[in-house]
Design a protein around this motif. Structure first.
Motif, PDB file in Angstrom:
ATOM      1  N   ALA A   1      25.031  25.697  70.732  1.00  0.00           N
ATOM      2  CA  ALA A   1      24.308  24.706  71.525  1.00  0.00           C
ATOM      3  C   ALA A   1      24.056  23.431  70.739  1.00  0.00           C
ATOM      4  CB  ALA A   1      22.990  25.305  72.010  1.00  0.00           C
ATOM      5  N   ALA A   2      23.692  23.550  69.457  1.00  0.00           N
ATOM      6  CA  ALA A   2      23.426  22.362  68.643  1.00  0.00           C
ATOM      7  C   ALA A   2      24.680  21.535  68.395  1.00  0.00           C
ATOM      8  CB  ALA A   2      22.797  22.781  67.310  1.00  0.00           C
TER       9      ALA A   2
ATOM     10  N   PHE B   1      16.540  34.060  74.844  1.00  0.00           N
ATOM     11  CA  PHE B   1      16.345  35.477  75.169  1.00  0.00           C
ATOM     12  C   PHE B   1      17.587  36.273  74.756  1.00  0.00           C
ATOM     13  CE2 PHE B   1      16.915  39.066  78.107  1.00  0.00           C
ATOM     14  CZ  PHE B   1      15.744  39.769  77.861  1.00  0.00           C
ATOM     15  N   VAL B   2      17.327  37.461  74.173  1.00  0.00           N
ATOM     16  CA  VAL B   2      18.377  38.417  73.817  1.00  0.00           C
ATOM     17  C   VAL B   2      17.891  39.792  74.254  1.00  0.00           C
ATOM     18  CG1 VAL B   2      19.724  39.461  71.947  1.00  0.00           C
ATOM     19  CG2 VAL B   2      19.161  37.033  71.856  1.00  0.00           C
ATOM     20  N   SER B   3      18.776  40.576  74.879  1.00  0.00           N
ATOM     21  CA  SER B   3      18.420  41.923  75.322  1.00  0.00           C
ATOM     22  C   SER B   3      17.963  42.773  74.141  1.00  0.00           C
ATOM     23  CB  SER B   3      19.610  42.588  76.018  1.00  0.00           C
ATOM     24  OG  SER B   3      19.999  41.840  77.153  1.00  0.00           O
ATOM     25  N   SER B   4      16.985  43.634  74.395  1.00  0.00           N
ATOM     26  CA  SER B   4      16.335  44.365  73.307  1.00  0.00           C
ATOM     27  C   SER B   4      17.293  45.298  72.566  1.00  0.00           C
ATOM     28  CB  SER B   4      15.165  45.175  73.863  1.00  0.00           C
ATOM     29  OG  SER B   4      15.607  46.087  74.859  1.00  0.00           O
ATOM     30  N   GLU B   5      18.276  45.872  73.243  1.00  0.00           N
ATOM     31  CA  GLU B   5      19.206  46.783  72.573  1.00  0.00           C
ATOM     32  C   GLU B   5      20.241  46.057  71.732  1.00  0.00           C
ATOM     33  OE1 GLU B   5      21.021  49.477  75.278  1.00  0.00           O
ATOM     34  OE2 GLU B   5      19.133  50.477  75.829  1.00  0.00           O
TER      35      GLU B   5
ATOM     36  N   ILE C   1      23.173  37.363  67.592  1.00  0.00           N
ATOM     37  CA  ILE C   1      23.503  36.720  68.867  1.00  0.00           C
ATOM     38  C   ILE C   1      22.720  35.426  69.045  1.00  0.00           C
ATOM     39  CG2 ILE C   1      23.395  36.993  71.376  1.00  0.00           C
ATOM     40  CD1 ILE C   1      23.972  39.934  71.012  1.00  0.00           C
ATOM     41  N   ALA C   2      21.418  35.451  68.755  1.00  0.00           N
ATOM     42  CA  ALA C   2      20.594  34.253  68.922  1.00  0.00           C
ATOM     43  C   ALA C   2      21.072  33.121  68.013  1.00  0.00           C
ATOM     44  CB  ALA C   2      19.128  34.579  68.647  1.00  0.00           C
ATOM     45  N   SER C   3      21.432  33.436  66.772  1.00  0.00           N
ATOM     46  CA  SER C   3      21.896  32.393  65.847  1.00  0.00           C
ATOM     47  C   SER C   3      23.213  31.783  66.311  1.00  0.00           C
ATOM     48  CB  SER C   3      22.058  32.977  64.441  1.00  0.00           C
ATOM     49  OG  SER C   3      20.822  33.492  63.974  1.00  0.00           O
ATOM     50  N   ARG C   4      24.124  32.616  66.839  1.00  0.00           N
ATOM     51  CA  ARG C   4      25.391  32.076  67.335  1.00  0.00           C
ATOM     52  C   ARG C   4      25.168  31.169  68.539  1.00  0.00           C
ATOM     53  NH1 ARG C   4      30.180  34.372  65.492  1.00  0.00           N
ATOM     54  NH2 ARG C   4      29.774  35.208  63.414  1.00  0.00           N
ATOM     55  N   LEU C   5      24.316  31.579  69.453  1.00  0.00           N
ATOM     56  CA  LEU C   5      24.044  30.748  70.618  1.00  0.00           C
ATOM     57  C   LEU C   5      23.413  29.416  70.233  1.00  0.00           C
ATOM     58  CD1 LEU C   5      22.705  33.392  73.174  1.00  0.00           C
ATOM     59  CD2 LEU C   5      24.812  32.079  73.368  1.00  0.00           C
TER      60      LEU C   5
ATOM     61  N   GLU D   1      12.524  29.940  62.206  1.00  0.00           N
ATOM     62  CA  GLU D   1      12.360  29.753  60.763  1.00  0.00           C
ATOM     63  C   GLU D   1      13.628  30.113  60.005  1.00  0.00           C
ATOM     64  OE1 GLU D   1       8.999  32.065  59.708  1.00  0.00           O
ATOM     65  OE2 GLU D   1       7.524  30.563  60.354  1.00  0.00           O
ATOM     66  N   ALA D   2      14.308  31.203  60.435  1.00  0.00           N
ATOM     67  CA  ALA D   2      15.529  31.606  59.736  1.00  0.00           C
ATOM     68  C   ALA D   2      16.696  30.686  60.067  1.00  0.00           C
ATOM     69  CB  ALA D   2      15.876  33.052  60.102  1.00  0.00           C
ATOM     70  N   TRP D   3      16.828  30.309  61.330  1.00  0.00           N
ATOM     71  CA  TRP D   3      17.959  29.468  61.717  1.00  0.00           C
ATOM     72  C   TRP D   3      17.711  27.991  61.416  1.00  0.00           C
ATOM     73  CZ3 TRP D   3      18.212  25.786  65.811  1.00  0.00           C
ATOM     74  CH2 TRP D   3      19.489  25.279  66.067  1.00  0.00           C
ATOM     75  N   GLY D   4      16.498  27.518  61.664  1.00  0.00           N
ATOM     76  CA  GLY D   4      16.211  26.093  61.464  1.00  0.00           C
ATOM     77  C   GLY D   4      15.923  25.697  60.044  1.00  0.00           C
ATOM     78  N   LYS D   5      15.713  26.666  59.154  1.00  0.00           N
ATOM     79  CA  LYS D   5      15.478  26.382  57.722  1.00  0.00           C
ATOM     80  C   LYS D   5      14.292  25.449  57.508  1.00  0.00           C
ATOM     81  CE  LYS D   5      20.386  26.992  56.745  1.00  0.00           C
ATOM     82  NZ  LYS D   5      21.640  26.381  56.219  1.00  0.00           N
ATOM     83  N   GLY D   6      13.255  25.651  58.342  1.00  0.00           N
ATOM     84  CA  GLY D   6      12.023  24.892  58.169  1.00  0.00           C
ATOM     85  C   GLY D   6      12.004  23.525  58.803  1.00  0.00           C
ATOM     86  N   GLY D   7      13.071  23.111  59.473  1.00  0.00           N
ATOM     87  CA  GLY D   7      13.093  21.768  60.049  1.00  0.00           C
ATOM     88  C   GLY D   7      12.915  21.742  61.562  1.00  0.00           C
ATOM     89  N   VAL D   8      12.831  22.896  62.196  1.00  0.00           N
ATOM     90  CA  VAL D   8      12.702  22.939  63.653  1.00  0.00           C
ATOM     91  C   VAL D   8      11.311  22.470  64.059  1.00  0.00           C
ATOM     92  CG1 VAL D   8      12.738  24.442  65.681  1.00  0.00           C
ATOM     93  CG2 VAL D   8      14.389  24.777  63.854  1.00  0.00           C
TER      94      VAL D   8
END
Length: 394
Positions: free
Chosen positions: A347-348, A329-333, A339-343, A378-385
């Motif tokens: 985590a990985a 989850f990321v705040s809409s504003e 932010i999501a990609s950094r988190l 799709e953007a972060w996992g490059k098709g492997g998620v």
């Protein structure tokens, strides 16, 4: 002998008759007798009797009918002419109280009372105070995030909050940091986490995470430094919940989904219509009717639908996967700032100590992502998620 003046306060005293005749030859003259001071010699203020106030009894206080009354009737004191004019002018100058504007209400029986907010996608009942208060608080958290203040920062060491990445610069120039902790914390941080998870549950319309899932999870938060002179003010604008899983399913490619749909369309002419079957049911029933083992059929033809609106299908074969993401989850504003990609990257790389995970090789999985979540994986996992099914209470 001297002559005494008579007053009303003095009386003539009779001369005492001596027992023997008076002789001129005497040893000493007789001692003068003491007498009171004449009243006339006293000062005037002592001669004037004092006036005592007259006590009026209850019967004498009321005026008689025959005697003229000297008592003045009670009433407002008479004001001078100038004072009366000023008071009347002040009354005229004082503004009259404004009457509340009334609104004509009508019964709208055909109008729906259930409203869905376009900003936070929360449905609530209009006119219900509890629902409207819940919506205002939820909408503010979804749009702008939650506060992370001094009280939470004081408990960071006791709660074992670990700072994994500091000084992260976003696309808009703002800076923040990534922290991680276990979900079984208490105190202010535990209460803040409970509010955050409830906000995510309402925003994603998802079930609450079970205790069994939380026991095997880690919480990753993105804390954005609030602009201002106080550096201690931060906001929670992003959250990732990572859990330990065993298996997950690979996402089918678009070509595989198209081939499965064409195969299902050709088979529907001789079997049950496709409108009453899913893609997975139709393809698996074909293998059962033909007497074939479903595991021996082509994996591209046996697909399970995850989300028809986003055209997301998976292969039913479970594959070993160490880490799953049940909530993102990321705040809409603050979306589309990375932010999501950094988190997810933090985590990985830190979920398993000394063993960074690569999402491109299928080592990370999501659970039923939404439309926005599908774009992120799709953007972060490059098709492997991969996709896995979320566990319930165990």
């Amino acid at each position: 002998m001297s002559t005494l003046s008579r007053t009303y306060s003095t009386r003539s005293a009779k001369a005492a008759i001596p027992s023997s005749p008076i002789s001129e030859i005497m040893s000493s003259p007789p001692a003068p007798q003491k007498r009171k001071r004449p009243f006339t010699d006293l000062p005037t203020e002592h001669n004037t009797p004092t006036k005592r106030p007259r006590r009026m009894s209850s019967s004498s206080s009321l005026p008689s009918s025959s005697a003229p009354s000297t008592l003045k009737p009670k009433g407002k004191p008479k004001l001078p002419a100038g004072t009366k004019a000023k008071s009347s002018a002040a009354k005229k100058a004082a503004p009259a109280p404004k009457q509340a504007r009334l609104t004509q209400l009508h019964f709208a029986l055909d109008a729906p009372t259930l409203r869905t907010c376009p900003l936070c996608d929360l449905s609530y009942t209009r006119g219900a105070p509890d629902d409207e208060a819940l919506h205002r608080a939820h909408c503010a958290r979804v749009r702008r995030g939650l506060e992370w203040g001094r009280e939470e920062q004081r408990e960071a060491d006791a709660a074992r909050v670990e700072e994994l990445l500091a000084g992260v610069k976003l696309a808009n120039g703002a800076r923040g940091r990534v922290v991680c902790f276990r979900p079984d914390v208490g105190g202010k941080i535990g209460a803040k986490l409970a509010v955050l998870l409830e906000t995510i549950r309402l925003a994603l319309t998802s079930p609450a995470l079970s205790p069994a899932v939380l026991r095997r999870s880690k919480i990753y938060l993105f804390l954005l430094t609030a602009p201002g002179p106080s550096p201690a003010r931060e906001k929670i604008v992003g959250c990732v919940v990572a859990q330990r899983i065993a298996t997950a399913m690979a996402i089918a490619r678009s070509s595989e989904v198209s081939a499965a749909r064409s195969k299902n369309a050709s088979a529907s002419t001789t079997s049950t219509p496709a409108s009453s079957q899913t893609v997975a049911d139709a393809l698996s029933s074909q293998g059962t009717i033909a007497g074939e083992d479903p595991s021996e059929s082509a994996p591209s033809l046996a697909l399970l639908p995850v989300d028809d609106s986003t055209n997301l299908y998976v292969h039913p074969t479970p594959l070993p996967t160490p880490m799953g993401i049940p909530r993102l989850f990321v705040s809409s504003e603050y979306r589309r700032l990375g932010i999501a990609s950094r988190l997810l990257s933090v985590a990985a790389s830190t979920f398993i100590l000394g063993c960074p995970l690569n999402p491109a090789r299928g080592e990370v999985a999501f659970t039923q992502p939404t439309g926005a979540g599908k774009g992120v994986l799709e953007a972060w996992g490059k098709g492997g998620v991969r996709i896995y099914e979320e566990e319930g209470d165990a």
